[in-house]
Design a protein around this motif. Structure first.
Motif, PDB file in Angstrom:
ATOM      1  N   MET A 183      85.271  45.839  97.102  1.00  0.00           N
ATOM      2  CA  MET A 183      84.021  45.094  96.960  1.00  0.00           C
ATOM      3  C   MET A 183      83.461  44.808  98.342  1.00  0.00           C
ATOM      4  O   MET A 183      84.214  44.590  99.287  1.00  0.00           O
ATOM      5  N   ASP A 184      82.161  44.787  98.424  1.00  0.00           N
ATOM      6  CA  ASP A 184      81.498  44.525  99.691  1.00  0.00           C
ATOM      7  C   ASP A 184      80.882  43.129  99.651  1.00  0.00           C
ATOM      8  O   ASP A 184      80.392  42.696  98.605  1.00  0.00           O
ATOM      9  N   THR A 185      80.909  42.452 100.751  1.00  0.00           N
ATOM     10  CA  THR A 185      80.334  41.117 100.930  1.00  0.00           C
ATOM     11  C   THR A 185      80.815  40.118  99.881  1.00  0.00           C
ATOM     12  O   THR A 185      80.028  39.451  99.220  1.00  0.00           O
ATOM     13  N   VAL A 186      82.110  40.028  99.729  1.00  0.00           N
ATOM     14  CA  VAL A 186      82.706  39.033  98.842  1.00  0.00           C
ATOM     15  C   VAL A 186      83.842  38.357  99.608  1.00  0.00           C
ATOM     16  O   VAL A 186      84.519  38.989 100.412  1.00  0.00           O
ATOM     17  N   ARG A 187      83.973  37.071  99.390  1.00  0.00           N
ATOM     18  CA  ARG A 187      85.031  36.330 100.072  1.00  0.00           C
ATOM     19  C   ARG A 187      86.227  36.152  99.151  1.00  0.00           C
ATOM     20  O   ARG A 187      86.085  35.791  97.989  1.00  0.00           O
ATOM     21  N   LYS A 188      87.394  36.364  99.703  1.00  0.00           N
ATOM     22  CA  LYS A 188      88.636  36.234  98.943  1.00  0.00           C
ATOM     23  C   LYS A 188      88.770  34.841  98.330  1.00  0.00           C
ATOM     24  O   LYS A 188      89.230  34.699  97.201  1.00  0.00           O
ATOM     25  N   ASP A 189      88.346  33.820  99.062  1.00  0.00           N
ATOM     26  CA  ASP A 189      88.508  32.453  98.561  1.00  0.00           C
ATOM     27  C   ASP A 189      87.519  32.106  97.448  1.00  0.00           C
ATOM     28  O   ASP A 189      87.530  30.992  96.933  1.00  0.00           O
TER      29      ASP A 189
END
Length: 124
Positions: free
Chosen positions: A14-20
């Protein structure tokens, strides 16, 4: 499935997604229900490291097994040249320890404030 049978591997990129902000990593809001359900049965990596800070060279590394400094895909050179061979074909050894998988259903481990662990490489 027996230990000798082949396994299926699925990379979720995925692009531009934060793990948190993802359910499998403990986010409290229901932002990724499909991914949450899939992660319950899958191997989830808590400490995966990207070889570059942006998408193009990371994808090239996934598909070749090489670091960006080796495959050369970047903003000025967005296409891999046909003469480059993947690490598996050229039998190059990895220099980074492998990511640590988490047992399906186990809680995530703490991460940085952004939830990412990105490491960059240079072509020095």
């Amino acid at each position: 499935m027996t230990s000798g049978s082949p396994s299926n591997v699925l990379f979720v990129v995925m692009d531009t997604v934060r793990k948190d902000h993802l359910g499998p990593y403990g986010y409290h809001r229901d932002t990724t229900p499909g991914l949450d359900e899939f992660a319950e049965e899958a191997t989830v990596f808590d400490n995966a490291v990207a070889p570059a800070p942006w998408t193009l060279p990371v994808h090239a590394s996934i598909f070749t097994g090489m670091y960006p400094s080796r495959h050369g895909a970047d903003q000025e050179n967005p296409y891999l040249e046909g003469r480059r061979r993947s690490r598996s074909r050229s039998r190059r050894r990895a220099t980074r320890p492998p990511a640590t998988p988490r047992t399906p259903g186990s809680p995530p481990t703490p991460t940085s404030p952004t939830g990412s662990t990105t490491r960059t490489t240079s072509s020095r």
